[in-house]
Structure formats: C-alpha cells, structure tokens
Design a protein around this motif. Structure first.
Motif, short mmCIF file in Angstrom:
data_model
loop_
_atom_site.label_atom_id
_atom_site.label_comp_id
_atom_site.label_asym_id
_atom_site.label_seq_id
_atom_site.Cartn_x
_atom_site.Cartn_y
_atom_site.Cartn_z
N VAL A 109 1.03 -1.05 -0.36
CA VAL A 109 -0.06 -0.23 -0.16
C VAL A 109 0.69 1.33 0.06
O VAL A 109 0.56 2.22 -0.31
N ALA A 110 2.39 1.41 0.96
CA ALA A 110 2.80 2.29 0.82
C ALA A 110 3.38 3.07 -0.21
O ALA A 110 3.52 3.93 -0.63
N LEU A 111 4.02 2.08 -1.67
CA LEU A 111 4.52 2.02 -2.39
C LEU A 111 3.61 2.10 -3.39
O LEU A 111 4.14 2.75 -3.96
N ALA A 112 2.35 1.51 -3.34
CA ALA A 112 1.17 2.26 -3.99
C ALA A 112 1.23 3.60 -4.31
O ALA A 112 1.08 4.09 -4.80
N SER A 113 0.83 4.07 -2.68
CA SER A 113 0.67 5.35 -2.73
C SER A 113 1.55 6.31 -2.68
O SER A 113 1.60 7.44 -3.47
N MET A 114 2.93 6.23 -2.98
CA MET A 114 3.70 6.89 -3.59
C MET A 114 4.37 6.53 -4.80
O MET A 114 4.57 8.08 -5.99
N LEU A 115 3.78 5.68 -5.62
CA LEU A 115 3.55 5.51 -6.51
C LEU A 115 2.73 6.68 -7.55
O LEU A 115 3.26 7.29 -8.28
N ALA A 116 1.49 6.55 -6.66
CA ALA A 116 0.66 7.88 -7.08
C ALA A 116 1.34 8.89 -7.11
O ALA A 116 0.54 10.28 -7.81
N LEU A 117 1.66 9.43 -5.95
CA LEU A 117 2.03 11.24 -5.93
C LEU A 117 3.15 10.97 -7.10
O LEU A 117 3.21 12.07 -7.56
N MET A 118 3.84 9.88 -7.37
CA MET A 118 4.68 9.72 -8.48
C MET A 118 4.26 10.08 -9.48
O MET A 118 4.78 11.31 -10.49
N VAL A 119 3.40 9.71 -9.88
CA VAL A 119 2.42 10.43 -10.88
C VAL A 119 2.14 11.64 -11.15
O VAL A 119 1.78 11.97 -12.45
N GLY A 120 1.60 11.96 -10.05
CA GLY A 120 0.44 13.13 -9.83
C GLY A 120 1.89 14.55 -10.23
O GLY A 120 1.63 15.13 -10.44
N ALA A 121 2.76 14.32 -9.74
CA ALA A 121 3.83 14.85 -9.86
C ALA A 121 4.45 14.93 -11.35
O ALA A 121 5.15 16.08 -11.43
N VAL A 122 5.07 14.24 -11.65
CA VAL A 122 4.58 14.00 -13.60
C VAL A 122 3.79 14.75 -13.83
O VAL A 122 4.28 15.44 -14.61
N MET A 123 2.62 14.52 -13.78
CA MET A 123 1.62 14.67 -14.68
C MET A 123 1.62 15.82 -14.33
O MET A 123 1.59 17.17 -15.80
N ILE A 124 2.42 16.90 -13.40
CA ILE A 124 1.70 18.47 -12.61
C ILE A 124 3.22 19.06 -13.61
O ILE A 124 3.06 20.16 -14.27
N LEU A 125 3.86 18.62 -12.94
CA LEU A 125 5.50 19.22 -13.71
C LEU A 125 5.46 18.77 -15.56
O LEU A 125 5.68 20.11 -16.16
N ALA A 126 4.66 17.95 -15.99
CA ALA A 126 4.27 17.69 -18.09
C ALA A 126 3.46 19.07 -17.40
O ALA A 126 4.16 19.87 -18.80
N ALA A 127 2.73 19.16 -17.10
CA ALA A 127 1.26 20.36 -17.98
C ALA A 127 2.23 21.70 -17.71
O ALA A 127 2.73 22.73 -18.39
N VAL A 128 2.94 21.71 -16.90
CA VAL A 128 4.01 23.11 -16.79
C VAL A 128 4.70 23.79 -17.58
O VAL A 128 4.95 24.70 -18.12
N ALA A 129 5.67 22.57 -18.26
CA ALA A 129 5.91 22.67 -19.42
C ALA A 129 5.96 22.14 -20.31
O ALA A 129 6.36 22.49 -21.60
N GLY A 130 4.28 22.22 -20.14
CA GLY A 130 3.99 22.10 -21.58
C GLY A 130 4.24 21.33 -22.27
O GLY A 130 4.52 20.66 -23.64
N LEU A 131 3.90 19.90 -22.39
CA LEU A 131 4.21 18.65 -22.38
C LEU A 131 3.35 17.74 -22.67
O LEU A 131 3.23 16.42 -23.04
N PRO A 253 3.25 8.16 2.47
CA PRO A 253 3.85 7.25 2.39
C PRO A 253 5.27 7.21 2.87
O PRO A 253 6.44 8.30 2.33
N HIS A 254 5.89 5.86 3.37
CA HIS A 254 7.44 5.98 3.40
C HIS A 254 7.43 4.98 3.00
O HIS A 254 7.39 3.58 3.35
N VAL A 255 8.85 4.84 2.32
CA VAL A 255 9.40 3.27 0.90
C VAL A 255 10.78 4.13 1.73
O VAL A 255 11.77 4.65 1.91
N ARG A 256 11.28 2.76 1.42
CA ARG A 256 12.98 2.86 0.76
C ARG A 256 13.97 3.35 0.07
O ARG A 256 12.88 3.25 -0.94
N LEU A 257 14.48 4.28 0.26
CA LEU A 257 15.56 4.91 -1.05
C LEU A 257 15.73 4.67 -1.91
O LEU A 257 15.61 5.15 -3.56
N ASP A 258 15.95 3.47 -1.51
CA ASP A 258 16.15 2.46 -3.18
C ASP A 258 15.62 1.87 -4.31
O ASP A 258 15.62 1.61 -5.06
N ASP A 259 13.76 1.77 -3.57
CA ASP A 259 12.82 1.76 -4.36
C ASP A 259 12.56 3.39 -4.92
O ASP A 259 11.48 2.13 -6.22
#
Length: 574
Positions: A109-131, A253-259
């Motif tokens: 669950v923690a890994l999946a939640s971090m994955l969702a945060l990453m997807v959200g961040a990628v989407m928003i940063l890409a939108a700001v960059a006009g991608l 979510p708390h995940v390992r750095l190497d993940d």
C-alpha cells in the motif's frame, strides 16, 4: 485592481471546479444526483476488483476512487470525465509494486501510494512544461497491440482466482504453465469456477442485451445472495470479507530510498498511458458536448487526482471511458456527479463496512476479466493486417513486448516502436519522378500515371520529407542514380514543396552533390522552395554556390526555362 481581486479572478482558471460551481444551474441538480447514484453502483465493485488486480487490498480501490473523484472535481477541466482505478493500469501498478513489497500488504500500500504521488508530480510538472503532446508518442497500431497484450496478461493472471486457486509465477508464459499445472493437479474449486464463469456470462449477456441494466452491480448482488443461500464459503470459495471501517487519515507514504528508482520508471509509464487514455476519452466526450479539450489542463487534473489518492492510501488512477459513458447516459452535467459518488462511498465504508463481506473473490475476477476483454481490439488488428502490413507488424511487436517481456517493458517497447516508425518514415520517405499527364493540371507521380510525359534531358524529382542528417545519404544516392541515366539528364529539378526543413548536415550534402553534378555537366535546380527553407539555405551560405537562376518559384517556371534553353518537347515516359 488589488492583488486579492486579481487572485479571485484567477481562481477559476487555476481551480476549474470553482468556475463550474459558480456557473452551476439548479436544473442540473436532479440529473447529477441520479447519475452519481448510478455511477456509484459501478465504482464500488470495479474499484475493489482493480485494487486486487494491482496486488493491493480491495479497500484501497475505494480510497483511490473517493480521492481521485474529489481531486479531479476541483482541478479537472472536463465537466463529464470520471476518473478512478483502471484495468489498464492495474498490471502496471502490480509490476512496479509487487516485487518490492515482498508479500507485505502494508508495504505494498505504501509503495502504491508513493507511485500515485510520483504519477501526480510527473503529470503536473509535464503540464507546466507544456508537454501534453507526449500522448502522441504512442501510435494507434502500437497502442492496439499493447492493449491486446495487456488484455491477455490480465485474463491469464485472473483465471486462477476465477477458478478458486492461486499460482506463484512471474510472467505470462510462467503463469500459463502454472495455470495448466494447477488444473492438471485438480486445484480448481468447482463452486468458485461456477461463480466466476456465471459472473462473466451474466455481465456479457446483460451488457449486450439489456444495456440499461447495471450489469456489474446485478452480478455482484446475485453473487452475494448466492453466498448467503448456498454457503459458498464452506465450499472453498474465497470471500472478500469485512472491509476496514472508516476513512484513512492524511498519510505521506514511507518507502525505502532504493525503491524510488523502480517506482519512478513505473510512474513514467503509467503517466504516459493514463494521459493517452484521458486525452482520447476527453476528445470523444468533448466532441459530444462541445467542450474544448486542452491537454495541459487535463494533465493538471489527472495529476491532482493522483496526488489526492496517494495521500490517502490509494494508488494511481486514470480516466475510465466506461464509467464516463455510464455517467453521461445517466444524465451527468457536471463533476457534482463524481462528488455524489465519492460521498456515497464514504458513507458506505463508514456506516456499512460489512456490506461486501460475502462477495466471492471469483466474482471480482469476473469483473476484471470482462473489463480486460474490452481492452482488446481484435477487429482493429485484423483491419491493420488487411490495410497495412507494416503497421500490423508494429502492433504485433507491441503485443509480444507485453506478453513476453512484461507490462512495464511492454509500454517502453510500444513507445520505442512508435518513435522508430516516425523515424523510419522520415529516413526512407516516399520519393518519385514526376511527369505531365494529359487532362490533369500540374505534374504527377509516374508510378501512378505510367503514361505521363517527360521532357528529354529533364528529370523532375520529388522527395517527400524534410532533409536532415538521417535521410541526407538516401536523397544523395537517389539523385546520383538519376544523374547517371541512362541517358544522363541535363537538368534535375527538385520539386521541393514537401521539404519543410534542411539541416546543416543536409546542406553540406547538397553543397557536395552540386559540385559532383556540375562536374558531370548536370544542372541541379530547385522549385517551390518554402521561404523559411530558402532563408536557411541562404544562412548556411549554400545559395552562394547554387546558381540563383536555378531557384524557381514553381515547377512550371522551371520547365518553361528549360524548354526555352533547349527547345525540348514532351515525350512519353520511358
């Protein structure tokens, strides 16, 4: 105007939900309430089923559904799109999360939640960059092949659950072998298989013959009733069990750095697939409602939905065409439909957490399998085979990439093949010689018009692509071959209208080619050069080498000049 006033005016643009609320009409309320209620009957079972498809507890599907509906209602630009857990993302989430979780549900669950945060961040940063254009990186043939492979992967992965047993295998071939081995060893549970197969048949029949009846909800209700009447739990059928009561707190979510590296690679693939799916769905429904679709704003909406899901023990989400269609058919007018769905799900998990405790796991597998089957597009594959074998080959390669390499490598294969296909078309573009055809104005492809006439000693050559480093050698070889005859021409006129660009490598090639042809007594001329391309050639210093008298505004001008100088007359193409 004060800063506060400017901020208030900008708020609807930054948070589209505010603008929708301000322009809401009372006449829409009943329709939105009804549509939200109907939609909830689909959101709950699908959310739970797709959570299990992603290798997560069923309750996380409801958490993700609630939060993404709230997030998109605030930041999403579309009035009708419905977001939520999606069957096309489930295997991608599982591929990124399950190997790292080590069988620990809380860690998954923690890994999946971090994955969702990453997807959200990628989407928003890409939108700001006009991608937003990156959604075009997957061509239709490769997407068809990818989804066909994904559908097969999902079905094979869900068949053991449908039949009442589990397999430990990684990869499509290994799962197929484990499935066959389990069946051969008699691990299938007859009661579970009966529930699962009946569930699939019921959903398919209702969707085909009674589309107004909520097929998934009907199947789920009947499966729960069958559990109560036939005591299926005592006959070896696994049940969902009682869901946790209440709603999870805001949690980072708390995940390992190497993940993080593995999760980020998965997030990029999920973001790309989610964006492509959202843009195509938004365009389809936007065309019906007259609403303009802007890719960058949709990226912000998807990003906000994923961030919200990730902060409340959810997982990555996307637009659902089927759920959006249900909402639209039910009369949805605004995102209030999604808000109603979110509120009803919250009430269910707070007040009635045991509502689905008797739901058989094979019934959830039936939901997933029928959804996966809708991903496959066999008619489109057959159409590609009939119409264009090269694109069929691309589709087949994308299918094999998913089936043999896995879901995440499969999306990389699909994107790579799409890019290579674009590069191939520019590398080896269509090129031909042109001639004059009686009764048709202009100059035409001699392959399509074998009876076309040409002027002796003149070759009109067309190269249907911009000239750049990758195809400069191809162009040079073709022109050199034409210059060699037989018989060798006096002029070669380049019909340059399709050439939208010439890079420095191609300019150097043209300089050398001009010198070689000049040494052979062959004049190289250009007709219909676009002004921006001509400006580049002048900037490169190439026009100092080329005779300005051999740059013509039209093909007719080039032909007339040649005829005036040589007295040549038209003759049939050899």
């Amino acid at each position: 105007m004060t800063a506060v006033g400017r901020g208030m005016r900008a708020l609807p643009r930054l948070v589209p939900g505010v603008g929708q609320a301000a322009s809401y009409r009372r006449a829409w309320l009943v329709r939105d309430l009804v549509a939200g209620t109907v939609l909830t009957t689909l959101l709950v079972p699908q959310g739970m089923a797709y959570a299990e498809l992603a290798g997560l507890p069923p309750i996380t599907g409801l958490y993700a559904t609630i939060m993404c509906l709230l997030g998109y209602a605030a930041f999403g630009p579309s009035r009708v799109l419905v977001l939520g857990p999606d069957s096309s993302l489930g295997p991608m989430i599982a591929a990124a999360v399950v190997p790292l979780a080590g069988g620990d549900p809380a860690r998954a669950v923690a890994l999946a939640s971090m994955l969702a945060l990453m997807v959200g961040a990628v989407m928003i940063l890409a939108a700001v960059a006009g991608l937003g254009f990156v959604a075009d990186l997957i061509s239709k043939p490769t997407m068809v092949g990818y989804l066909n492979g994904l559908a097969l992967t999902i079905v094979v992965g869900q068949l053991p659950k449908l039949l009442g047993f589990k397999v430990e295998a990684d990869g499509l071939l290994a799962e197929c072998a484990a499935l066959v081995r389990g069946l051969a060893e008699g691990e299938a549970v007859l009661a579970a298989a009966a529930v699962g197969v009946t569930g699939i048949v019921l959903i398919v029949v209702l969707q085909r013959w009674l589309p107004k009846v909520p097929a998934v909800l009907t199947m789920v209700v009947l499966a729960i009733a069958a559990t109560a009447v036939l005591d299926l739990g005592e006959h070896g059928v696994s049940l969902v069990g009682r869901l946790p009561r209440g709603f999870p707190p805001l949690t980072f979510p708390h995940v390992r750095l190497d993940d993080l590296g593995t999760l980020f690679a998965g997030a990029l693939g999920i973001a790309l697939v989610s964006l492509a799916d959202t843009i195509s769905t938004a365009l389809a429904f936007g065309a019906r409602t007259g609403q303009e679709v802007r890719g960058d704003r949709e990226m912000v909406g998807i990003g906000a939905a994923n961030l919200a899901a990730g902060l409340f023990q959810g997982f990555p989400v996307s637009t659902s065409g089927s759920r959006t269609a249900v909402a639209a058919r039910s009369g949805a007018r605004t995102q209030l439909t999604g808000l109603v769905g979110a509120i009803l799900i919250i009430l269910m998990i707070v007040l009635l957490p045991g509502l689905f405790r008797n739901l058989p796991q094979p019934a959830l597998a039936a939901v997933v399998i029928t959804a996966a089957w809708s991903l496959a597009d066999l008619p489109a594959t057959a159409r590609l085979f009939r119409l264009r074998r090269t694109e069929f080959a691309l589709s087949l390669a994308a299918f094999l990439g998913v089936a043999l390499l896995g879901v995440l490598p499969g999306i990389a294969v699909a994107v790579g093949l799409s890019i290579l296909n674009v590069f191939r078309r520019a590398w080896w573009p269509y090129e031909t010689v042109l001639g004059r055809t009686e009764g048709l104005p202009g100059y035409h492809d001699v392959r399509s018009h074998p009876a076309a006439e040409q002027l002796p000693g003149l070759v009109i050559y067309r190269f249907d692509a911009p000239l750049f480093f990758a195809n400069a050698r191809t162009f040079r070889a073709a022109v050199t071959r034409l210059a060699s005859g037989p018989p060798p021409p006096a002029w070669i006129v380049i019909a340059a209208e399709p050439m939208t660009d010439v890079d420095t490598t191609a300019a150097d090639m043209l300089r050398q080619l001009h010198g070689e042809l000049d040494a052979k007594g062959v004049t190289l001329a250009f007709a219909e050069l676009k002004d921006p391309v001509r400006d580049r050639l002048e900037r490169y210093g190439l026009l100092d080498r080329l005779d300005a008298r051999r740059l013509f505004p039209t093909l007719d001008a080039a032909v007339d000049t040649y005829r005036t100088l040589t007295g040549a007359r038209w003759s049939a193409f050899p």
